[in-house]
Design an enzyme around this catalytic site. Sequence first.
Site, PDB file in Angstrom:
ATOM      1  N   LYS A 133       0.856  -1.185   0.000  1.00 34.20           N
ATOM      2  CA  LYS A 133       0.000   0.000   0.000  1.00 34.20           C
ATOM      3  C   LYS A 133       0.891   1.233   0.000  1.00 34.20           C
ATOM      4  O   LYS A 133       2.023   1.102   0.474  1.00 34.20           O
ATOM      5  CB  LYS A 133      -0.949   0.045   1.191  1.00 34.20           C
ATOM      6  CG  LYS A 133      -0.385  -0.304   2.561  1.00 34.20           C
ATOM      7  CD  LYS A 133       0.841   0.383   3.094  1.00 34.20           C
ATOM      8  CE  LYS A 133       0.818   1.882   3.295  1.00 34.20           C
ATOM      9  NZ  LYS A 133       2.140   2.420   3.754  1.00 34.20           N
ATOM     10  N   TYR A 226      -4.163   4.024   6.536  1.00 36.74           N
ATOM     11  CA  TYR A 226      -4.594   3.011   7.512  1.00 36.74           C
ATOM     12  C   TYR A 226      -5.887   3.454   8.199  1.00 36.74           C
ATOM     13  O   TYR A 226      -6.787   2.644   8.421  1.00 36.74           O
ATOM     14  CB  TYR A 226      -3.514   2.786   8.579  1.00 36.74           C
ATOM     15  CG  TYR A 226      -2.316   2.003   8.099  1.00 36.74           C
ATOM     16  CD1 TYR A 226      -2.223   0.631   8.323  1.00 36.74           C
ATOM     17  CD2 TYR A 226      -1.268   2.619   7.436  1.00 36.74           C
ATOM     18  CE1 TYR A 226      -1.131  -0.097   7.889  1.00 36.74           C
ATOM     19  CE2 TYR A 226      -0.162   1.911   6.986  1.00 36.74           C
ATOM     20  CZ  TYR A 226      -0.102   0.548   7.219  1.00 36.74           C
ATOM     21  OH  TYR A 226       0.979  -0.165   6.778  1.00 36.74           O
TER      22      TYR A 226
HETATM   23  P1  NAD Z   1      12.481   1.589   1.746  1.00 34.88           P
HETATM   24  O1  NAD Z   1      13.047   2.888   1.313  1.00 34.88           O
HETATM   25  O2  NAD Z   1      12.982   1.041   3.026  1.00 34.88           O
HETATM   26  O3  NAD Z   1      12.679   0.501   0.606  1.00 34.88           O
HETATM   27  C1  NAD Z   1      12.437   0.804  -0.753  1.00 34.88           C
HETATM   28  C2  NAD Z   1      13.238  -0.117  -1.636  1.00 34.88           C
HETATM   29  O4  NAD Z   1      13.087   0.331  -2.982  1.00 34.88           O
HETATM   30  C3  NAD Z   1      14.744  -0.096  -1.341  1.00 34.88           C
HETATM   31  O5  NAD Z   1      15.258  -1.393  -1.466  1.00 34.88           O
HETATM   32  C4  NAD Z   1      15.304   0.763  -2.472  1.00 34.88           C
HETATM   33  O6  NAD Z   1      16.632   0.432  -2.805  1.00 34.88           O
HETATM   34  C5  NAD Z   1      14.362   0.420  -3.602  1.00 34.88           C
HETATM   35  N1  NAD Z   1      14.333   1.426  -4.662  1.00 34.88           N
HETATM   36  C6  NAD Z   1      14.359   1.150  -5.972  1.00 34.88           C
HETATM   37  N2  NAD Z   1      14.354   2.264  -6.694  1.00 34.88           N
HETATM   38  C7  NAD Z   1      14.339   3.285  -5.810  1.00 34.88           C
HETATM   39  C8  NAD Z   1      14.345   4.704  -5.960  1.00 34.88           C
HETATM   40  N3  NAD Z   1      14.326   5.284  -7.158  1.00 34.88           N
HETATM   41  N4  NAD Z   1      14.348   5.443  -4.840  1.00 34.88           N
HETATM   42  C9  NAD Z   1      14.308   4.873  -3.620  1.00 34.88           C
HETATM   43  N5  NAD Z   1      14.309   3.526  -3.416  1.00 34.88           N
HETATM   44  C10 NAD Z   1      14.324   2.750  -4.512  1.00 34.88           C
HETATM   45  O7  NAD Z   1      10.900   1.759   1.780  1.00 34.88           O
HETATM   46  P2  NAD Z   1       9.851   0.976   2.698  1.00 34.88           P
HETATM   47  O8  NAD Z   1       9.615   1.742   3.927  1.00 34.88           O
HETATM   48  O9  NAD Z   1      10.225  -0.432   2.797  1.00 34.88           O
HETATM   49  O10 NAD Z   1       8.521   1.145   1.808  1.00 34.88           O
HETATM   50  C11 NAD Z   1       8.347   0.431   0.601  1.00 34.88           C
HETATM   51  C12 NAD Z   1       6.853   0.308   0.294  1.00 34.88           C
HETATM   52  O11 NAD Z   1       6.250  -0.458   1.325  1.00 34.88           O
HETATM   53  C13 NAD Z   1       6.112   1.637   0.251  1.00 34.88           C
HETATM   54  O12 NAD Z   1       5.144   1.596  -0.742  1.00 34.88           O
HETATM   55  C14 NAD Z   1       5.456   1.737   1.621  1.00 34.88           C
HETATM   56  O13 NAD Z   1       4.248   2.480   1.600  1.00 34.88           O
HETATM   57  C15 NAD Z   1       5.177   0.282   1.919  1.00 34.88           C
HETATM   58  N6  NAD Z   1       5.195   0.000   3.364  1.00 34.88           N
HETATM   59  C16 NAD Z   1       4.238  -0.801   3.879  1.00 34.88           C
HETATM   60  C17 NAD Z   1       4.221  -1.080   5.230  1.00 34.88           C
HETATM   61  C18 NAD Z   1       3.179  -2.003   5.798  1.00 34.88           C
HETATM   62  O14 NAD Z   1       3.134  -2.175   6.991  1.00 34.88           O
HETATM   63  N7  NAD Z   1       2.372  -2.640   4.976  1.00 34.88           N
HETATM   64  C19 NAD Z   1       5.191  -0.550   6.060  1.00 34.88           C
HETATM   65  C20 NAD Z   1       6.195   0.226   5.502  1.00 34.88           C
HETATM   66  C21 NAD Z   1       6.187   0.483   4.134  1.00 34.88           C
END
Ligand code: NAD
Length: 375
Positions: A133, A226
């Site tokens: 999401k 959420y």
């Molecule tokens: P994060 O920044 O920790 O991870 C993102 C990943 O994408 C990294 O591995 C990064 O290297 C990669 N990536 C590829 N191209 C990129 C770019 N151009 N710029 C930045 N990163 C790039 O992010 P996250 O917190 O893990 O969030 C990722 C997704 O998961 C989001 O859509 C967020 O809304 C969702 N999320 C969901 C929950 C949940 O509980 N369901 C919790 C946190 C995040």
Amino acid sequence: MKLTRRDFSRLGSMAALASALPAAKAQNHSSSQRKFGWCIVGLGRISMGHFMPGVDVSRTGKLTALVSGHHEKASRQAAMYNLPGGAIYDYTEFDEIARNPAIDGVYIALPNSMHAEYTIRAAKAGKHVLCEKPMATSVEDCRKMIEACQKHNVRLMIAYRCQYNTLHLKAMHLIRSGQIGKVQGIESAFGFNIQPTFVLDGVRLPEWRLDRKLSGGGPLLDVGIYALNASRYLTAEEPVEIRGYSSVIDQDGRFKQIEENDAWNMRFPSGALSSCSTTYGANGMNFFRVYGSKGTIEMNPAFSYDGMHLKAQLANGQRIDEPEVRRDPVDFTTQADYFAHCVWNREEPKTDGQEGLRDMMLMSQIYTSAGMKAL
Ligand code: NAD
């Protein structure tokens, strides 16, 4: 209690979820049944910290491939989870996953604006998609994702993990079975004080959530969603009226491209009213409260990975005080197992693309009502 068509479909979905795990586990018990092979797209906080550990302890799924731009990090993760050779792809090789029969589905954990592209490419590669999401950053992209998955005959589920959490399911059940009377009002909020940078795998990186091109918007898309989604699944209704507000208080450079705070009110067909807020400027916002004509339900914290706490005062005088006993990553395992169950049994997941699209349309309405651009 009068039930709407949506109530029935939700109750059906809950029953399906309740039966999903035993069914999926039963399939796994057969030695001829292989596990659901997951390809993780994006090795970041949610995938490495929660989803991959969740799949690792799953009895129905296993990690079979990783997509990452950082070969070293991916190699370390591959070694940690005993992945086979050739299991690592970089983003330029993504479409080659089509030729890997060990991949049944992909889990997309990329910045929001990349969800649509990788969902559509995964669908073209014939792989089922569990997408984080918010589903995407525009209504148009959500529609394209649904279309692509339909066209290529793959399942699409949006990772609304709270809808698979036992305490959230219990709150829904208490409401649906009339145990707090008619829902009059809901209050819900989720937010945190965002930092401009974060450390991932020992490297300090800029927070993409503050960059509109990657995030698509502010805290509403990230965490406000959420509270929005909870208002919908708690009432089992779709709002007919919605008003939004937004603001930026801190002029410290974090909020040049996105808003800092959002608040919105919704009116549902039954007359129930919901009041929600979200922020990137403060910690401690993490709850929902449901006020019924004969009782109340409160969850605080409501949306954390762990340690949720349900309290209720029911119509029959009973009090519930139930802290969560299960720990992270159980909800992620449940989600992964449920998705595999849906794929194997050709069932539409309860948090399908339409569910993600509905939230996107509502968030767009909140933004336009608050004077911002539609999504
Ligand atoms: P994060 O920044 O920790 O991870 C993102 C990943 O994408 C990294 O591995 C990064 O290297 C990669 N990536 C590829 N191209 C990129 C770019 N151009 N710029 C930045 N990163 C790039 O992010 P996250 O917190 O893990 O969030 C990722 C997704 O998961 C989001 O859509 C967020 O809304 C969702 N999320 C969901 C929950 C949940 O509980 N369901 C919790 C946190 C995040």
